[in-house]
Design a protein around this motif. Sequence first.
Motif, PDB file in Angstrom:
ATOM      1  N   GLU A  47       0.831  -1.209   0.000  1.00  0.00           N
ATOM      2  CA  GLU A  47       0.000   0.000   0.000  1.00  0.00           C
ATOM      3  C   GLU A  47       0.866   1.260   0.000  1.00  0.00           C
ATOM      4  O   GLU A  47       1.855   1.331   0.725  1.00  0.00           O
ATOM      5  CB  GLU A  47      -0.926   0.019   1.216  1.00  0.00           C
ATOM      6  CG  GLU A  47      -1.842  -1.182   1.304  1.00  0.00           C
ATOM      7  CD  GLU A  47      -2.819  -1.283   0.149  1.00  0.00           C
ATOM      8  OE1 GLU A  47      -3.134  -0.252  -0.472  1.00  0.00           O
ATOM      9  OE2 GLU A  47      -3.256  -2.405  -0.143  1.00  0.00           O
TER      10      GLU A  47
ATOM     11  N   ARG B  33      -2.918   5.442   1.245  1.00  0.00           N
ATOM     12  CA  ARG B  33      -3.799   4.447   1.849  1.00  0.00           C
ATOM     13  C   ARG B  33      -4.324   4.898   3.208  1.00  0.00           C
ATOM     14  O   ARG B  33      -5.425   4.537   3.600  1.00  0.00           O
ATOM     15  CB  ARG B  33      -3.027   3.133   2.011  1.00  0.00           C
ATOM     16  CG  ARG B  33      -3.750   2.068   2.737  1.00  0.00           C
ATOM     17  CD  ARG B  33      -4.824   1.488   1.857  1.00  0.00           C
ATOM     18  NE  ARG B  33      -5.338   0.274   2.487  1.00  0.00           N
ATOM     19  CZ  ARG B  33      -6.623   0.017   2.603  1.00  0.00           C
ATOM     20  NH1 ARG B  33      -7.512   0.825   2.114  1.00  0.00           N
ATOM     21  NH2 ARG B  33      -7.010  -1.087   3.181  1.00  0.00           N
TER      22      ARG B  33
ATOM     23  N   ASP C 165      -6.215   8.904   2.277  1.00  0.00           N
ATOM     24  CA  ASP C 165      -6.979   8.979   1.024  1.00  0.00           C
ATOM     25  C   ASP C 165      -6.782  10.279   0.263  1.00  0.00           C
ATOM     26  O   ASP C 165      -7.639  10.672  -0.528  1.00  0.00           O
ATOM     27  CB  ASP C 165      -8.475   8.743   1.278  1.00  0.00           C
ATOM     28  CG  ASP C 165      -8.751   7.325   1.747  1.00  0.00           C
ATOM     29  OD1 ASP C 165      -8.087   6.395   1.242  1.00  0.00           O
ATOM     30  OD2 ASP C 165      -9.635   7.141   2.603  1.00  0.00           O
TER      31      ASP C 165
ATOM     32  N   ARG D 144       5.813   3.441  -1.879  1.00  0.00           N
ATOM     33  CA  ARG D 144       5.389   2.098  -1.487  1.00  0.00           C
ATOM     34  C   ARG D 144       6.508   1.121  -1.790  1.00  0.00           C
ATOM     35  O   ARG D 144       7.387   1.386  -2.606  1.00  0.00           O
ATOM     36  CB  ARG D 144       4.121   1.674  -2.207  1.00  0.00           C
ATOM     37  CG  ARG D 144       4.329   1.296  -3.638  1.00  0.00           C
ATOM     38  CD  ARG D 144       3.101   0.676  -4.233  1.00  0.00           C
ATOM     39  NE  ARG D 144       3.317   0.488  -5.666  1.00  0.00           N
ATOM     40  CZ  ARG D 144       2.386   0.126  -6.496  1.00  0.00           C
ATOM     41  NH1 ARG D 144       1.161  -0.058  -6.061  1.00  0.00           N
ATOM     42  NH2 ARG D 144       2.668  -0.047  -7.761  1.00  0.00           N
TER      43      ARG D 144
END
Length: 106
Positions: free
Chosen positions: A54, A94, A97, A104
């Motif tokens: 994520e 993640r 938002d 990542r």
Amino acid sequence: MDGIARRSRPLGLSEIQHFSCLSPRRPAWEGRIVGQIMKILDEVARFGARLAPEPVCDPCIAQKLSLDDMALASDASHELAGSHGFERFKGVCRLCDQNGMVIRRH
């Protein structure tokens, strides 16, 4: 175990050669700065590995790791991008938002 993936070794000198404070003729206090930078890099790397795959943004990294300055998280994510399976790109975090630059580990 606290759920954070542990690195088999700390980031090495070859991985941070671009830091100007690594010159062998610098004052001793700069060694402490390098130690702090290495600690932050390691914390961000472990945090990113724990959330993999994520993506997470710099403000969330700074908040979750209790860093004093978001620039520390930003600098660390820039350094990690392209190494150890990390990539930095525009995307949605993640955790919050929000759309923006994220990192990542894949």
